[in-house]
Design an enzyme around this catalytic site. Structure first.
Site, PDB file in Angstrom:
ATOM      1  N   ARG A   7      -3.843   3.057  -1.708  1.00 25.87           N
ATOM      2  CA  ARG A   7      -2.645   4.140  -0.948  1.00 25.87           C
ATOM      3  C   ARG A   7      -1.816   4.184  -2.685  1.00 25.87           C
ATOM      4  O   ARG A   7      -1.941   3.852  -3.636  1.00 25.87           O
ATOM      5  CB  ARG A   7      -1.803   3.966   0.075  1.00 25.87           C
ATOM      6  CG  ARG A   7      -2.310   2.106   0.429  1.00 25.87           C
ATOM      7  CD  ARG A   7      -1.250   1.601  -0.640  1.00 25.87           C
ATOM      8  NE  ARG A   7      -0.337   1.590  -1.023  1.00 25.87           N
ATOM      9  CZ  ARG A   7       0.288   2.016  -1.951  1.00 25.87           C
ATOM     10  NH1 ARG A   7       0.346   0.804  -3.016  1.00 25.87           N
ATOM     11  NH2 ARG A   7       2.137   2.555  -2.751  1.00 25.87           N
ATOM     12  N   GLY A   8      -0.662   5.197  -2.255  1.00 27.46           N
ATOM     13  CA  GLY A   8      -0.287   5.416  -3.223  1.00 27.46           C
ATOM     14  C   GLY A   8      -0.610   6.609  -4.256  1.00 27.46           C
ATOM     15  O   GLY A   8      -1.421   6.930  -4.734  1.00 27.46           O
ATOM     16  N   ALA A   9       0.492   7.668  -4.563  1.00 25.28           N
ATOM     17  CA  ALA A   9       0.198   8.904  -4.566  1.00 25.28           C
ATOM     18  C   ALA A   9      -0.718   8.601  -6.300  1.00 25.28           C
ATOM     19  O   ALA A   9      -2.143   8.994  -6.176  1.00 25.28           O
ATOM     20  CB  ALA A   9       1.313   9.811  -5.076  1.00 25.28           C
TER      21      ALA A   9
ATOM     22  N   ARG B  92      -5.900  12.439   3.170  1.00 24.79           N
ATOM     23  CA  ARG B  92      -4.279  12.483   3.133  1.00 24.79           C
ATOM     24  C   ARG B  92      -3.075  13.237   2.893  1.00 24.79           C
ATOM     25  O   ARG B  92      -4.463  13.890   1.438  1.00 24.79           O
ATOM     26  CB  ARG B  92      -3.686  10.636   2.431  1.00 24.79           C
ATOM     27  CG  ARG B  92      -4.371   9.145   3.392  1.00 24.79           C
ATOM     28  CD  ARG B  92      -3.900   8.081   2.620  1.00 24.79           C
ATOM     29  NE  ARG B  92      -2.549   8.469   3.446  1.00 24.79           N
ATOM     30  CZ  ARG B  92      -1.670   8.069   3.043  1.00 24.79           C
ATOM     31  NH1 ARG B  92      -1.720   6.502   1.881  1.00 24.79           N
ATOM     32  NH2 ARG B  92      -0.028   7.776   2.971  1.00 24.79           N
TER      33      ARG B  92
ATOM     34  N   GLN C 246       4.532  -2.030   3.185  1.00 31.26           N
ATOM     35  CA  GLN C 246       4.071  -2.161   1.721  1.00 31.26           C
ATOM     36  C   GLN C 246       5.401  -2.499   0.609  1.00 31.26           C
ATOM     37  O   GLN C 246       4.600  -2.742  -0.183  1.00 31.26           O
ATOM     38  CB  GLN C 246       3.911  -0.642   1.072  1.00 31.26           C
ATOM     39  CG  GLN C 246       2.889  -0.123   2.112  1.00 31.26           C
ATOM     40  CD  GLN C 246       3.200   1.176   3.251  1.00 31.26           C
ATOM     41  OE1 GLN C 246       4.478   0.929   3.654  1.00 31.26           O
ATOM     42  NE2 GLN C 246       3.270   2.264   2.807  1.00 31.26           N
TER      43      GLN C 246
ATOM     44  N   ASP D 185       5.344  10.594  -4.003  1.00 30.15           N
ATOM     45  CA  ASP D 185       4.246  11.638  -3.298  1.00 30.15           C
ATOM     46  C   ASP D 185       4.253  13.351  -3.707  1.00 30.15           C
ATOM     47  O   ASP D 185       2.920  13.462  -3.428  1.00 30.15           O
ATOM     48  CB  ASP D 185       3.640  11.437  -2.092  1.00 30.15           C
ATOM     49  CG  ASP D 185       3.984   9.960  -1.346  1.00 30.15           C
ATOM     50  OD1 ASP D 185       4.533   9.374  -1.652  1.00 30.15           O
ATOM     51  OD2 ASP D 185       1.930   9.519  -1.797  1.00 30.15           O
TER      52      ASP D 185
ATOM     53  N   ASN E  67       8.982  11.123  -0.395  1.00 27.94           N
ATOM     54  CA  ASN E  67       8.451   9.916  -0.282  1.00 27.94           C
ATOM     55  C   ASN E  67       8.439   9.096   0.636  1.00 27.94           C
ATOM     56  O   ASN E  67       8.425   9.879   2.151  1.00 27.94           O
ATOM     57  CB  ASN E  67       9.230   9.292  -1.204  1.00 27.94           C
ATOM     58  CG  ASN E  67       8.732   8.072  -1.748  1.00 27.94           C
ATOM     59  OD1 ASN E  67       7.461   7.835  -2.234  1.00 27.94           O
ATOM     60  ND2 ASN E  67      10.114   6.760  -1.643  1.00 27.94           N
ATOM     61  N   LYS E  68       8.426   7.969   0.601  1.00 30.17           N
ATOM     62  CA  LYS E  68       7.950   6.790   2.224  1.00 30.17           C
ATOM     63  C   LYS E  68       8.953   7.115   2.873  1.00 30.17           C
ATOM     64  O   LYS E  68      10.219   7.028   2.323  1.00 30.17           O
ATOM     65  CB  LYS E  68       7.383   5.547   1.554  1.00 30.17           C
ATOM     66  CG  LYS E  68       6.982   4.030   2.712  1.00 30.17           C
ATOM     67  CD  LYS E  68       6.544   4.508   3.339  1.00 30.17           C
ATOM     68  CE  LYS E  68       4.495   4.759   2.520  1.00 30.17           C
ATOM     69  NZ  LYS E  68       3.654   6.291   3.547  1.00 30.17           N
TER      70      LYS E  68
HETATM   71  O1  MRU Z   1       1.889   5.499   2.356  1.00 28.65           O
HETATM   72  P1  MRU Z   1       1.615   4.729   0.872  1.00 28.65           P
HETATM   73  O2  MRU Z   1       1.718   3.676   1.011  1.00 28.65           O
HETATM   74  O3  MRU Z   1       0.374   6.028   0.106  1.00 28.65           O
HETATM   75  O4  MRU Z   1       3.102   5.867  -0.190  1.00 28.65           O
HETATM   76  C1  MRU Z   1       2.776   5.371  -1.059  1.00 28.65           C
HETATM   77  C2  MRU Z   1       4.625   5.447  -1.709  1.00 28.65           C
HETATM   78  O5  MRU Z   1       4.886   6.017  -0.174  1.00 28.65           O
HETATM   79  C3  MRU Z   1       5.013   5.093  -2.544  1.00 28.65           C
HETATM   80  O6  MRU Z   1       6.431   5.204  -3.254  1.00 28.65           O
HETATM   81  C4  MRU Z   1       3.866   7.037  -3.961  1.00 28.65           C
HETATM   82  O7  MRU Z   1       2.824   7.308  -3.802  1.00 28.65           O
HETATM   83  C5  MRU Z   1       4.529   6.425  -5.315  1.00 28.65           C
HETATM   84  S1  MRU Z   1       3.252   5.724  -5.954  1.00 28.65           S
HETATM   85  C6  MRU Z   1       3.668   5.550  -7.849  1.00 28.65           C
END
Ligand code: MRU
Length: 369
Positions: free
Chosen positions: A53-55, A90, A203, A244, A254-255
């Site tokens: 996970r993570g963009a 996603r 996370q 993201d 973002n999250k």
């Molecule tokens: O749902 P996730 O864990 O994929 O969400 C991740 C985030 O929101 C991160 O802050 C974002 O992807 C930036 S990662 C460098």
């Protein structure tokens, strides 16, 4: 970055030269498990289930997913099928579409015989480019930290608050929000990180704390609602979060919970920075609030919690009464007006169209295609 003194990335090509290894992030922080992805389906499932996970890492995994697909079948039909399967995993992180579009535009004109080699080569480049980009973000973000450090008493600790995991686990290496922190730490700067736990999937508590701990960076995990209090008491010098998707106007998705941190930061005069690689910019979208699809995830992520018992087993327990409905919006949008600066590989930019398009003119051209 380092795990038990050993350098490791979040994703890498296996020694067999074709399968793809990734750290299973669902098992952290209690178990370090590497999964081997052997098909496009398994890459898609890894993204969907949040094994990765993570963009930026979602983008890199999707690129390798296309390579795995081409290994099995390099016809036009298989190419389109792989793209459709991976894009549906996603909805919010634009890096997924960016990486898949890169792969598709490269592979489509090639003969079926040439596609597999080209796909592996481009996927490896996408992963390598991510590392180089994040180092650039690190350098520019370090200058931000140094500037803030200079306003403090000599040698006094710099406190950074971060949300979710925008660390090396969310990218191929270094992370985005964490790259400046790792660099500052390596240069001997006393930097301490407030880690938002980041409910519902935690996370921050599970991944960011694990990363920082393994790298020796001082940190403290706090419940999500603590940030405002810390800021009111002068305990946060700056916020750095990942993202993201950033719109052409500088709105930041973002999250979930990022927006509340930005509001608290504004009310308390705390600088609020967003670290992003250029593939996270979506020039096809202006207004973050209305134009970015916000992923809604399963209710059990909210109604249950998973952890390590004293007996050493992993267990999931229910924390919401049976029958109470829950909502699980995974992301929110912070309007550009609340953002102090965008830390990119090409410098720290104002969160607006003029600055973004001057820094990344080539991305505007591809968005128009
Ligand atoms: O749902 P996730 O864990 O994929 O969400 C991740 C985030 O929101 C991160 O802050 C974002 O992807 C930036 S990662 C460098």
């Amino acid at each position: 970055m380092k795990v038990q003194g050993r350098h490791i990335r979040s994703i890498w090509l296996d020694d067999d030269g074709w399968s793809v290894n990734a750290i299973d992030q669902r098992r952290l922080p209690h178990h370090f498990v590497v999964e081997r992805l052997t098909t496009c389906d398994s890459a898609a499932e890894a993204i969907r289930s949040m094994l990765v996970r993570g963009a930026p890492l979602i983008g890199a995994t999707a690129a390798y997913g296309m390579a795995l697909a081409m290994r099995a079948d390099s016809t036009d039909r298989a190419l389109d099928h792989a793209y459709r399967m991976l894009i549906a995993t996603r909805p919010t992180a634009i890096n997924l579409k960016w990486a898949l579009d890169e792969m598709l535009s490269l592979l489509r004109p090639l003969s079926a015989a040439d596609r597999m080699a080209a796909a592996y080569s481009r996927a490896a480049d996408i992963a390598e480019e991510d590392v180089v980009i994040n180092k650039g973000i690190g350098r520019h973000g370090l200058a931000v930290i140094e500037k803030i450090a200079a306003t403090k008493k000599r040698g006094e600790r710099v406190n950074v608050l971060t949300h979710c995991n925008a660390g090396w686990l969310a990218t191929v290496d270094w992370g985005t929000a964490t790259a400046p922190i790792y660099l500052a730490h390596e240069q001997g700067r006393d930097v301490h990180v407030w880690v938002d736990e980041t409910r519902p999937r935690n996370q921050g508590a599970s991944l960011t704390a694990w990363e920082l701990g393994h790298h020796g960076v001082p940190h403290t995990v706090v419940p999500d609602n603590t940030g405002g209090h810390l800021m009111q008491h002068g305990l946060v010098d700056l916020v750095i979060v990942g993202t993201d998707r950033v719109t052409a106007n500088g709105d930041v998705c973002n999250k979930i919970g990022t927006y509340l941190k930005a509001l608290a930061a504004r009310d308390n005069g705390v600088p609020f920075y967003v670290a992003l690689p250029s593939p996270t910019i979506d020039f096809s979208v202006d207004d973050g609030l209305t134009q970015i699809p916000i992923e809604q995830r399963a209710a059990d992520e909210v109604s249950t919690i998973t952890g390590l018992t004293a007996a050493g087993t992993i267990e999931t327990v229910r924390i919401v009464p049976e029958g109470s409905p829950v909502a699980n919006y995974a992301f929110d949008v912070t309007p550009a007006r609340l953002v102090t600066g965008l830390i990119t590989e090409r410098g720290v930019l104002k969160p607006d169209r003029a600055a973004l398009s001057a820094a990344f003119p080539e991305r505007i051209a591809t968005a128009a295609e």
